[in-house]
Design a protein around this motif. Structure first.
Motif, PDB file in Angstrom:
ATOM      1  N   ASN A 186      -5.739  19.084  91.894  1.00  7.40           N
ATOM      2  CA  ASN A 186      -6.470  18.019  92.598  1.00  7.40           C
ATOM      3  C   ASN A 186      -5.669  16.731  92.679  1.00  7.40           C
ATOM      4  N   THR A 187      -4.822  16.491  91.683  1.00  5.47           N
ATOM      5  CA  THR A 187      -4.038  15.245  91.661  1.00  5.47           C
ATOM      6  C   THR A 187      -2.742  15.367  92.463  1.00  5.47           C
ATOM      7  N   ILE A 188      -2.051  16.483  92.315  1.00  7.39           N
ATOM      8  CA  ILE A 188      -0.733  16.627  92.930  1.00  7.39           C
ATOM      9  C   ILE A 188      -0.815  16.983  94.403  1.00  7.39           C
ATOM     10  N   THR A 189      -1.805  17.747  94.814  1.00  9.67           N
ATOM     11  CA  THR A 189      -1.886  18.188  96.212  1.00  9.67           C
ATOM     12  C   THR A 189      -1.938  17.010  97.186  1.00  9.67           C
ATOM     13  N   PRO A 190      -2.784  15.981  96.981  1.00 10.47           N
ATOM     14  CA  PRO A 190      -2.775  14.835  97.900  1.00 10.47           C
ATOM     15  C   PRO A 190      -1.437  14.090  97.896  1.00 10.47           C
ATOM     16  N   VAL A 191      -0.810  13.974  96.726  1.00 12.69           N
ATOM     17  CA  VAL A 191       0.471  13.274  96.653  1.00 12.69           C
ATOM     18  C   VAL A 191       1.527  14.021  97.459  1.00 12.69           C
ATOM     19  N   THR A 192       1.576  15.348  97.320  1.00 12.77           N
ATOM     20  CA  THR A 192       2.542  16.155  98.057  1.00 12.77           C
ATOM     21  C   THR A 192       2.278  16.079  99.556  1.00 12.77           C
ATOM     22  N   SER A 193       1.001  16.154  99.931  1.00 12.89           N
ATOM     23  CA  SER A 193       0.644  16.084 101.347  1.00 12.89           C
ATOM     24  C   SER A 193       0.985  14.718 101.940  1.00 12.89           C
ATOM     25  N   ALA A 246      19.450   0.640 105.125  1.00 15.20           N
ATOM     26  CA  ALA A 246      19.618   0.992 103.720  1.00 15.20           C
ATOM     27  C   ALA A 246      18.268   1.193 103.037  1.00 15.20           C
ATOM     28  N   GLU A 247      17.288   0.357 103.354  1.00 14.66           N
ATOM     29  CA  GLU A 247      15.964   0.478 102.758  1.00 14.66           C
ATOM     30  C   GLU A 247      15.280   1.757 103.215  1.00 14.66           C
ATOM     31  N   GLN A 248      15.459   2.122 104.518  1.00 20.82           N
ATOM     32  CA  GLN A 248      14.861   3.351 105.018  1.00 20.82           C
ATOM     33  C   GLN A 248      15.475   4.585 104.354  1.00 20.82           C
ATOM     34  N   ALA A 249      16.791   4.542 104.128  1.00 24.69           N
ATOM     35  CA  ALA A 249      17.465   5.667 103.478  1.00 24.69           C
ATOM     36  C   ALA A 249      16.957   5.857 102.049  1.00 24.69           C
ATOM     37  N   LYS A 250      16.789   4.735 101.324  1.00 25.44           N
ATOM     38  CA  LYS A 250      16.269   4.821  99.969  1.00 25.44           C
ATOM     39  C   LYS A 250      14.826   5.330  99.964  1.00 25.44           C
ATOM     40  N   LEU A 251      14.037   4.825 100.960  1.00 27.60           N
ATOM     41  CA  LEU A 251      12.649   5.248 101.047  1.00 27.60           C
ATOM     42  C   LEU A 251      12.562   6.746 101.329  1.00 27.60           C
ATOM     43  N   LYS A 252      13.409   7.209 102.248  1.00 29.86           N
ATOM     44  CA  LYS A 252      13.416   8.627 102.578  1.00 29.86           C
ATOM     45  C   LYS A 252      13.823   9.479 101.377  1.00 29.86           C
ATOM     46  N   GLN A 253      14.831   9.040 100.652  1.00 34.68           N
ATOM     47  CA  GLN A 253      15.285   9.770  99.464  1.00 34.68           C
ATOM     48  C   GLN A 253      14.185   9.829  98.404  1.00 34.68           C
ATOM     49  N   GLY A 254      13.490   8.714  98.226  1.00 28.47           N
ATOM     50  CA  GLY A 254      12.412   8.675  97.245  1.00 28.47           C
ATOM     51  C   GLY A 254      11.261   9.588  97.626  1.00 28.47           C
ATOM     52  N   LEU A 255      10.900   9.586  98.921  1.00 28.51           N
ATOM     53  CA  LEU A 255       9.816  10.451  99.376  1.00 28.51           C
ATOM     54  C   LEU A 255      10.194  11.926  99.246  1.00 28.51           C
ATOM     55  N   GLU A 256      11.446  12.248  99.552  1.00 28.71           N
ATOM     56  CA  GLU A 256      11.899  13.629  99.406  1.00 28.71           C
ATOM     57  C   GLU A 256      11.835  14.077  97.944  1.00 28.71           C
ATOM     58  N   THR A 257      12.189  13.163  97.035  1.00 30.98           N
ATOM     59  CA  THR A 257      12.120  13.486  95.607  1.00 30.98           C
ATOM     60  C   THR A 257      10.676  13.723  95.174  1.00 30.98           C
ATOM     61  N   ILE A 258       9.776  12.846  95.649  1.00 34.41           N
ATOM     62  CA  ILE A 258       8.359  13.010  95.306  1.00 34.41           C
ATOM     63  C   ILE A 258       7.821  14.328  95.850  1.00 34.41           C
ATOM     64  N   HIS A 259       8.163  14.629  97.100  1.00 31.96           N
ATOM     65  CA  HIS A 259       7.665  15.858  97.726  1.00 31.96           C
ATOM     66  C   HIS A 259       8.203  17.101  97.023  1.00 31.96           C
ATOM     67  N   LYS A 260       9.490  17.099  96.703  1.00 35.14           N
ATOM     68  CA  LYS A 260      10.094  18.258  96.036  1.00 35.14           C
ATOM     69  C   LYS A 260       9.505  18.459  94.639  1.00 35.14           C
ATOM     70  N   THR A 261       9.362  17.349  93.901  1.00 30.67           N
ATOM     71  CA  THR A 261       8.799  17.449  92.550  1.00 30.67           C
ATOM     72  C   THR A 261       7.356  17.940  92.593  1.00 30.67           C
ATOM     73  N   GLY A 262       6.581  17.417  93.526  1.00 27.83           N
ATOM     74  CA  GLY A 262       5.192  17.853  93.652  1.00 27.83           C
ATOM     75  C   GLY A 262       5.078  19.320  94.026  1.00 27.83           C
ATOM     76  N   THR A 263       5.939  19.766  94.950  1.00 24.74           N
ATOM     77  CA  THR A 263       5.924  21.176  95.356  1.00 24.74           C
ATOM     78  C   THR A 263       6.285  22.087  94.184  1.00 24.74           C
ATOM     79  N   GLU A 264       7.307  21.700  93.419  1.00 27.71           N
ATOM     80  CA  GLU A 264       7.701  22.504  92.259  1.00 27.71           C
ATOM     81  C   GLU A 264       6.607  22.539  91.206  1.00 27.71           C
ATOM     82  N   LEU A 265       5.924  21.413  91.022  1.00 32.33           N
ATOM     83  CA  LEU A 265       4.835  21.369  90.048  1.00 32.33           C
ATOM     84  C   LEU A 265       3.676  22.250  90.495  1.00 32.33           C
ATOM     85  N   LEU A 266       3.373  22.252  91.796  1.00 33.92           N
ATOM     86  CA  LEU A 266       2.318  23.125  92.305  1.00 33.92           C
ATOM     87  C   LEU A 266       2.682  24.597  92.099  1.00 33.92           C
TER      88      LEU A 266
END
Length: 410
Positions: A184-191, A228-248
């Motif tokens: 319930n917690t990770i699914t919304p974050v990943t989405s 530069a800010e967009q690149a960092k933002l994209k990298q951070g979102l990709e990390t969050i998405h990958k971590t959430g997917t692996e946790l699921l």
């Protein structure tokens, strides 16, 4: 001599002789009756009172005594048959029974008591006082009178399976709660992270050529900073998405423990089944099945999952050895039946014993000693056997250094 006196004397002599004969006859009959009861008391029913060539009175007595003997003999045989019947019933149950007198002498016991107390002889309570304190043994005691003697009837039950089932039920409830909350917690974050990545990907970043062309523009610095800010933002979102997917994926792996498929049992031959399992194992496996046509009634696909996992663990145990084994590496599958006609499959290896501090935790979900292990294999295997109405347990032969996982199919 007066004739009357002679008559009286004769009558008296006849009376005395008659009395003596009657008394002797009475004594003989008393001895016969006494002999009858003495023989019966000693359990001897081989005697017989003759009825041929006897006078009428003795013939009637002997027939009556023989009838009494047959009646008591029949009653005794019925009693002995009942005792054997009750003894068979007591030996057939899994509950241990002991009858103990006031001096702690064990008057009677069944086979289950010997098995539960791990002994061959039971004569006195001092033999088993320490074993009765085992937490896996439940003891129930009642008072009774036996042949005017006060006795205690002690019933022993093995509650290890009940304790194991309660432990597994607790783990299942805990895992269900944890997986539910994590999902319930990770699914919304990943989405949400996936949605933001799509929106960020739809925005075109300034190209290097346009940035060079506008080098002298006053907005040039802000454009480079935005990129530069967009690149960092994209990298951070990709990390969050990958971590959430692996946790699921991690959580879904553990959800299997609480959602074992419903078994669909059927009869199958054990020997060809074990040969197929051995072919999947990247190691030489010795197979012994007694008898050769041994049949098991269970869900073959679920049992195959358990056997495959145990064989994989055995191979990994050899691969994890830091030094070469002193004896030939051996994996053995041994199938047979026990006294209760349950099918037993022993998966054994000589890769070394499991330390006691680890052995007591190997069936606990999440527990693992492997760097990349999930800790779900053995706990899931035991859960499969539990749902299938069987069991999975660990047995170690410390003298020979052999580790055995025992599958029991009831």
């Amino acid at each position: 001599m007066d004739i009357n006196k002679v008559i009286i004397i004769v009558l008296l002599l006849v009376a005395v002789v008659g009395y003596i004969r009657l008394y002797c006859h009475y004594r003989r009959n008393i001895k016969k009756v006494s002999f009858l009861f003495d023989a019966i008391d000693n359990g001897d029913f081989s005697f017989y009172f003759p009825t041929e060539k006897m006078n009428k009175e003795d013939n009637i007595l002997h027939q009556s005594l023989n009838r009494i003997k047959l009646f008591l003999q029949h009653t005794r045989e019925e009693q002995m048959e009942r005792e054997k019947y009750y003894e068979q019933i007591l030996n057939a149950v899994d509950t241990g029974i002991m009858v103990v007198d006031s001096h702690d002498n064990i008057l009677q016991h069944n086979q289950a008591a010997l098995r539960l107390l791990d002994t061959d002889v039971l004569t006195h309570m001092n033999q088993v006082k320490g074993k009765l304190k085992d937490e896996h043994l439940a003891k129930h005691e009642t008072q009774a009178m036996l042949k005017d003697k006060h006795v205690r009837i002690i019933a022993l039950s093995d509650v290890s399976n009940e304790l194991s089932n309660q432990e597994v039920d607790s783990w299942i409830k805990l895992i269900r709660v944890l997986t539910h909350e994590i999902m319930n917690t990770i699914t919304p974050v990943t989405s949400l992270s996936e949605t933001l990545l799509k929106e960020l990907g739809s925005q075109e970043l300034p190209s290097a050529d346009s940035a060079s062309a506008d080098f002298h523009s006053p907005n040039n610095f802000s454009v480079e900073l935005l990129s530069a800010e967009q690149a960092k933002l994209k990298q951070g979102l990709e990390t969050i998405h990958k971590t959430g997917t692996e946790l699921l994926a991690f959580v879904n792996n553990y959800r299997r423990f609480t959602h074992v498929p419903q078994p669909h049992p059927a009869l199958f031959y054990v020997e060809p089944f074990l040969k197929r399992m051995a072919m999947l194992c990247n190691h030489e496996v010795e197979i012994e099945v007694t008898p050769k046509d041994l049949l098991a009634y269970a869900d073959e696909s679920l049992i195959s999952h358990v056997v495959t996992n145990l064989l994989k663990n055995a191979v990994e145990a050899f691969n994890g050895l830091q030094s070469e084994p002193t004896t030939k590496a051996s994996i053995r599958l041994h199938a047979y039946t026990n006294e209760q006609e349950a099918v037993i499959i022993d998966v054994s290896n000589n890769a070394g014993l499991i330390p006691d501090d680890i052995a007591s935790h190997i069936f606990i979900p999440f527990f693992t000693t492997k760097p990349e292990g999930s800790g779900i294999g053995l706990s899931l295997s035991r859960q499969i056997m539990r749902v299938s109405g069987g069991s999975l347990s660990l047995h170690q032969d410390k003298a020979q250094g052999i580790t055995t996982f025992r599958i029991i199919i009831n």
